[in-house]
Design an enzyme around this catalytic site. Structure first.
Site, mmCIF file in Angstrom:
data_model
loop_
_atom_site.group_PDB
_atom_site.id
_atom_site.type_symbol
_atom_site.label_atom_id
_atom_site.label_comp_id
_atom_site.label_asym_id
_atom_site.label_seq_id
_atom_site.Cartn_x
_atom_site.Cartn_y
_atom_site.Cartn_z
ATOM 1 N N ALA A 86 0.843 -1.193 0.000
ATOM 2 C CA ALA A 86 0.000 0.000 0.000
ATOM 3 C C ALA A 86 0.881 1.247 0.000
ATOM 4 O O ALA A 86 2.056 1.193 0.380
ATOM 5 C CB ALA A 86 -0.928 0.009 1.215
ATOM 6 N N PHE A 87 0.297 2.373 -0.416
ATOM 7 C CA PHE A 87 1.111 3.584 -0.613
ATOM 8 C C PHE A 87 1.772 4.076 0.670
ATOM 9 O O PHE A 87 2.772 4.788 0.621
ATOM 10 C CB PHE A 87 0.249 4.709 -1.213
ATOM 11 C CG PHE A 87 -0.605 5.442 -0.213
ATOM 12 C CD1 PHE A 87 -1.852 4.972 0.145
ATOM 13 C CD2 PHE A 87 -0.148 6.609 0.378
ATOM 14 C CE1 PHE A 87 -2.635 5.644 1.069
ATOM 15 C CE2 PHE A 87 -0.925 7.294 1.311
ATOM 16 C CZ PHE A 87 -2.173 6.811 1.660
ATOM 17 N N LYS A 88 1.203 3.721 1.817
ATOM 18 C CA LYS A 88 1.749 4.255 3.068
ATOM 19 C C LYS A 88 3.154 3.743 3.356
ATOM 20 O O LYS A 88 3.845 4.285 4.215
ATOM 21 C CB LYS A 88 0.813 3.934 4.228
ATOM 22 C CG LYS A 88 -0.512 4.665 4.109
ATOM 23 C CD LYS A 88 -1.355 4.508 5.351
ATOM 24 C CE LYS A 88 -2.663 5.255 5.224
ATOM 25 N NZ LYS A 88 -3.658 4.508 4.409
ATOM 26 N N ASP A 89 3.572 2.703 2.644
ATOM 27 C CA ASP A 89 4.952 2.225 2.791
ATOM 28 C C ASP A 89 5.964 3.346 2.536
ATOM 29 O O ASP A 89 7.007 3.389 3.171
ATOM 30 C CB ASP A 89 5.227 1.077 1.807
ATOM 31 C CG ASP A 89 4.574 -0.233 2.253
ATOM 32 O OD1 ASP A 89 4.442 -0.446 3.473
ATOM 33 O OD2 ASP A 89 4.204 -1.034 1.379
ATOM 34 N N ALA A 138 5.923 5.842 5.582
ATOM 35 C CA ALA A 138 6.323 5.154 6.815
ATOM 36 C C ALA A 138 7.822 4.878 6.817
ATOM 37 O O ALA A 138 8.516 5.093 7.812
ATOM 38 C CB ALA A 138 5.547 3.846 6.956
#
Ligand SMILES: *Cc1c(COP(=O)(O)O)cnc(C)c1O
Length: 435
Positions: A105-108, A111
Site C-alpha cells: 500500500a502507498f503508506k509504505d 512510513a
C-alpha cells in the site's frame, strides 16, 4: 526550515522537533514555513530523470536545510526501493500503482521515510531515550508503519486498531511481527483509536515520562514524502506525451495523500485539477458543496482505510488556501460512493478492461470516469494491492485474486495483541507501564 502550527498559537519549531513531536503544542498540525517552487527547467527535463533523481530534488526542497546531502540521499534511496508505475487502464485513464512496497500500500513510502528520518535524528542528537511511536490505524497505516519501523533500534511502535474492523490480511501485517512492534486491539472505532493517540500526546504527565511521537499522516515526515510519487507520475505521463491537462484523483480518508499532492502543485507540478474521492464518509465532499465542515462519527465501508469521520489533514488544506472555500472548491472537486457503487465499479472495470481495482482505487477510478472532460488525462492513485482486500474483491469480480508471496508470508505468523478499552485512563496506564 521552520515548521509552524496550523493553529498559529505555538511558536515555530525545527524539522527535528516537528518529527519527534508529531503534533504542535496547541494541537495544530505542523506545516513547512516555506513551500519552494521548483525551477521550470526541472519540469522541462523531468521525463529524462529517474524516480530517485526526482525524489532527491523534491526532498532537497523540503529537508535540504536540515539534513546533509549524503544522508538525505541515502534516506530517499532506501524509501524508494520499489517502483510506482503508471499503468493505462483505458484510453485517457491511468492508474498510479502505489502498492509495490513491503505491505502493498502507498503508506509504505511515508512510513519508511519517517522511520529513517527519525533514526537519523535519534542517532545524531543528545536525547538518547527510547522513542515510542503511537499510531492509530483503520487498516493500512498500522501495517506500513510497523513494517517501516521493524527492527529500527531505539524505537518502539504501538499500533492501535479497532477490534474486528480491519481485514484479516491487514491485521496480520502488524499483529504478527513482534520485536519492537506492539499491536493494541481497541474495543471501539478508528476515531476512538485516533482520540486515544491524540490524548496521549496532550497528557503532560505522560510526556514527561516518555518520548512519544506519532506516525499518522499528521507527522510531516510521513505525509511530505508522498509528494515524490506525484512528480514521478507526471514524468511518466510526459514520456507518453500525456502531460497536458492532467487531473489527479485521490481516494481520501485522512487526506494526507491529497495534501501531499496539493503541496506538489504548490511547488509547481502542472496538475490542472484534483478530485478527492470518498466512500460513504463524505465529510469533505459535503464541505466542498456547502462550505461547512461538519465532522461526524465514521461509518464502516468496504474501503475501510478511508473510514474517517474527522480527517486530520483537513486543517492543512484549509491552511494552504487561507480557508478560502472558493479557491479550494475551484481546484478540488469531490465524489462520494456507497459500498454498492464501489462494488459495481470494481466489477464493471474488471469485466470491460481486465484491470483489478481495490475498493479504494475503485472510488477514485469512478470519480475520474464521471468527471473527466474531453481532452484531459486522468490519473487515479491505486493506493493498495487488490489482494489486501481479497475476500471482498474476489467476491465482487467473480474471479480469484492471487495473493503475492509477501502477503502470504504474513498470514503464517502468530497473532499477538494487547486488548484495550476505548477510555484514555486504561491506555495511559498501559503506556506508564512501559517507562
Ligand atoms: C490510507 C489509505 C487511503 C487514504 O489515504 P489518506 O492519506 O488517509 O487520505 C486510501 N487508500 C488506502 C488503501 C489507504 O491505505
Amino acid at each position: 526550515m521552520k515548521y509552524y502550527s496550523t493553529n498559529h498559537i505555538a511558536s515555530d519549531v525545527s524539522l527535528r522537533e516537528a518529527v519527534v513531536k508529531g503534533l504542535a503544542s496547541d494541537r495544530g498540525l505542523f506545516m513547512p514555513r516555506e513551500i519552494r517552487k521548483l525551477p521550470e527547467s526541472f519540469f522541462e527535463e523531468i521525463d529524462s530523470k529517474s524516480f530517485h533523481e526526482i525524489a532527491v530534488e523534491v526532498a532537497g526542497a523540503f529537508f535540504g536545510d536540515d539534513i546533509d546531502k549524503n544522508s538525505l540521499d541515502a534516506i530517499v534511496k532506501d524509501t524508494l526501493s520499489f517502483p510506482t508505475p503508471v499503468v493505462e487502464v483505458e484510453d485517457g485513464i491511468y492508474s498510479l500503482e502505489l502498492f509495490h512496497g513491503p505491505t502493498l500500500a502507498f503508506k509504505d513510502v511515508g512510513a519508511r521515510f519517517m522511520a529513517r528520518l527519525l533514526q537519523y535524528f535519534i542517532s545524531s542528537g543528545d536525547d538518547r531515550r527510547m522513542v515510542h511511536v503511537l499510531v492509530a490505524t483503520s487498516g493500512d497505516t498500522g501495517s506500513a508503519v510497523a513494517n517501516g519501523f521493524l527492527g529500527v533500534d531505539g524505537i518502539r511502535v504501538h499500533v492501535l486498531y479497532p477490534k474486528g474492523k480491519v481485514s484479516e490480511i491487514q491485521e496480520c501485517q502488524f499483529t504478527t511481527l513482534g520485536r519492537n512492534i506492539s499491536a493494541i486491539e481497541v474495543d471501539g472505532t478508528f476515531d476512538d483509536c485516533q482520540r486515544l493517540v491524540k490524548s496521549a500526546f496532550m497528557d503532560e504527565e505522560l510526556n514527561q515520562k516518555l518520548l512519544l511521537t506519532s506516525a499518522n499522516s499528521i507527522n510531516v515526515a510521513r505525509f511530505l514524502p508522498q509528494a515524490f510519487y506525484y512528480f514521478n507520475a507526471y514524468a511518466q505521463l510526459k514520456r507518453r506525451g500525456r502531460a497536458g491537462n492532467v487531473t489527479v484523483c485521490v481516494p481520501s480518508g485522512n487526506f494526507g495523500n491529497l495534501t501531499a499532492g496539493l503541496i506538489a502543485h504548490r511547488m509547481g507540478l502542472p496538475v490542472r485539477h484534483f478530485i478527492a474521492a470518498n466512500n460513504a464518509n463524505d465529510i469533505f465532499y459535503k464541505y466542498l458543496h456547502t462550505g461547512v465542515y461538519a465532522p461526524r462519527p465514521s461509518v464502516s465501508t468496504i474501503a475501510n482505510a478511508m473510514d474517517v469521520g474527522d480527517p486530520s489533514n483537513f486543517a492543512r488544506i484549509l491552511d494552504l488556501y487561507c480557508e478560502d472555500h472558493g479557491e479550494i472548491s475551484g481546484l478540488i472537486s469531490g465524489a462520494a460512493y456507497d459500498d454498492e457503487t464501489i462494488a459495481e465499479t470494481m466489477k464493471e472495470c474488471f469485466d470491460r478492461t481486465g484491470y483489478i481495482l481495490d475498493p479504494h482505487g475503485a472510488c477514485a477510478y469512478r470519480a475520474l470516469k464521471e468527471q473527466l472532460k474531453e481532452g484531459e488525462t486522468g490519473v487515479f492513485l491505486e493506493t493498495a494491492h487488490p489482494a489486501k482486500f481479497k475476500d471482498t474483491v474476489s467476491g465482487v469480480i467473480g474471479s480469484d485474486v492471487a495473493v503475492p508471496d509477501r502477503l502470504a508470508a504474513f498470514m503464517k505468523g502468530e497473532k499477538q495483541t494487547v486488548p484495550m478499552t476505548p477510555d484514555f485512563p486504561s491506555f495511559k496506564a498501559y503506556l506508564e507501564g512501559l517507562s
